[in-house]
Design a protein around this motif. Structure first.
Motif, PDB file in Angstrom:
ATOM      1  N   LEU A  17       3.418 -16.904   2.099  1.00 55.15           N
ATOM      2  CA  LEU A  17       2.215 -17.673   2.432  1.00 55.15           C
ATOM      3  C   LEU A  17       0.970 -17.127   1.742  1.00 55.15           C
ATOM      4  O   LEU A  17      -0.126 -17.612   1.972  1.00 55.15           O
ATOM      5  CB  LEU A  17       2.004 -17.683   3.954  1.00 55.15           C
ATOM      6  CG  LEU A  17       3.056 -18.447   4.761  1.00 55.15           C
ATOM      7  CD1 LEU A  17       2.819 -18.251   6.253  1.00 55.15           C
ATOM      8  CD2 LEU A  17       3.023 -19.935   4.400  1.00 55.15           C
ATOM      9  N   GLY A  18       1.154 -16.094   0.918  1.00 48.95           N
ATOM     10  CA  GLY A  18       0.035 -15.562   0.145  1.00 48.95           C
ATOM     11  C   GLY A  18      -0.656 -14.366   0.755  1.00 48.95           C
ATOM     12  O   GLY A  18      -1.725 -13.966   0.284  1.00 48.95           O
ATOM     13  N   ASP A  19      -0.090 -13.773   1.784  1.00 50.12           N
ATOM     14  CA  ASP A  19      -0.675 -12.585   2.410  1.00 50.12           C
ATOM     15  C   ASP A  19      -0.189 -11.350   1.654  1.00 50.12           C
ATOM     16  O   ASP A  19       0.841 -10.768   1.980  1.00 50.12           O
ATOM     17  CB  ASP A  19      -0.282 -12.507   3.880  1.00 50.12           C
ATOM     18  CG  ASP A  19      -0.981 -11.402   4.640  1.00 50.12           C
ATOM     19  OD1 ASP A  19      -1.457 -10.437   4.009  1.00 50.12           O
ATOM     20  OD2 ASP A  19      -1.035 -11.488   5.887  1.00 50.12           O
ATOM     21  N   ALA A  20      -0.931 -10.975   0.633  1.00 53.52           N
ATOM     22  CA  ALA A  20      -0.530  -9.861  -0.232  1.00 53.52           C
ATOM     23  C   ALA A  20      -0.501  -8.530   0.507  1.00 53.52           C
ATOM     24  O   ALA A  20       0.193  -7.610   0.095  1.00 53.52           O
ATOM     25  CB  ALA A  20      -1.475  -9.774  -1.425  1.00 53.52           C
ATOM     26  N   GLU A  21      -1.233  -8.397   1.603  1.00 55.18           N
ATOM     27  CA  GLU A  21      -1.292  -7.136   2.347  1.00 55.18           C
ATOM     28  C   GLU A  21      -0.167  -6.984   3.360  1.00 55.18           C
ATOM     29  O   GLU A  21       0.000  -5.920   3.951  1.00 55.18           O
ATOM     30  CB  GLU A  21      -2.648  -7.020   3.043  1.00 55.18           C
ATOM     31  CG  GLU A  21      -3.800  -6.938   2.059  1.00 55.18           C
ATOM     32  CD  GLU A  21      -5.073  -7.551   2.609  1.00 55.18           C
ATOM     33  OE1 GLU A  21      -5.117  -7.866   3.804  1.00 55.18           O
ATOM     34  OE2 GLU A  21      -5.995  -7.725   1.817  1.00 55.18           O
ATOM     35  N   ALA A  22       0.627  -8.021   3.565  1.00 51.09           N
ATOM     36  CA  ALA A  22       1.705  -7.969   4.562  1.00 51.09           C
ATOM     37  C   ALA A  22       2.698  -6.861   4.252  1.00 51.09           C
ATOM     38  O   ALA A  22       3.208  -6.210   5.158  1.00 51.09           O
ATOM     39  CB  ALA A  22       2.419  -9.309   4.652  1.00 51.09           C
ATOM     40  N   SER A  23       2.961  -6.615   2.989  1.00 50.16           N
ATOM     41  CA  SER A  23       3.942  -5.591   2.626  1.00 50.16           C
ATOM     42  C   SER A  23       3.446  -4.187   2.929  1.00 50.16           C
ATOM     43  O   SER A  23       4.228  -3.246   2.994  1.00 50.16           O
ATOM     44  CB  SER A  23       4.304  -5.694   1.146  1.00 50.16           C
ATOM     45  OG  SER A  23       3.166  -5.452   0.349  1.00 50.16           O
ATOM     46  N   GLU A  24       2.151  -4.033   3.154  1.00 45.56           N
ATOM     47  CA  GLU A  24       1.578  -2.723   3.457  1.00 45.56           C
ATOM     48  C   GLU A  24       1.553  -2.416   4.955  1.00 45.56           C
ATOM     49  O   GLU A  24       1.310  -1.284   5.345  1.00 45.56           O
ATOM     50  CB  GLU A  24       0.160  -2.641   2.891  1.00 45.56           C
ATOM     51  CG  GLU A  24       0.120  -2.789   1.382  1.00 45.56           C
ATOM     52  CD  GLU A  24      -1.284  -2.923   0.846  1.00 45.56           C
ATOM     53  OE1 GLU A  24      -2.246  -2.577   1.572  1.00 45.56           O
ATOM     54  OE2 GLU A  24      -1.418  -3.383  -0.290  1.00 45.56           O
TER      55      GLU A  24
END
Length: 76
Positions: A17-24
């Motif tokens: 969904l475009g949440d680039a910070e989710a992996s952090e």
């Protein structure tokens, strides 16, 4: 819990969904809340209640010792 629930794979769904910070995010339950906020959906009851649960197993093993760890678990 259905295998089709996006909440079971919240990190991957958030990234899609475009949440680039989710992996952090290191806390899985935080990912559930983050996905709920992003989608407007409620976290399924089976997953929402995990915060109050006491972990039953806390053992950690290396990949190479996984077969022995599984056998030890099965034997107990």
């Amino acid at each position: 819990m259905s295998t089709a629930s996006p909440f079971k794979f919240a990190d991957s769904v958030l990234q899609a969904l475009g949440d680039a910070e989710a992996s952090e995010v290191k806390e899985p339950l935080e990912l559930l809340q983050r996905l709920a906020k992003r989608t407007g959906w409620r976290v399924p009851a089976g997953l929402a209640g995990l915060a109050e649960k006491i972990p039953r197993h806390q053992g950690i093993c290396q990949i190479g010792s996984m077969p022995a760890a599984v056998m030890e678990f099965v034997d107990t």
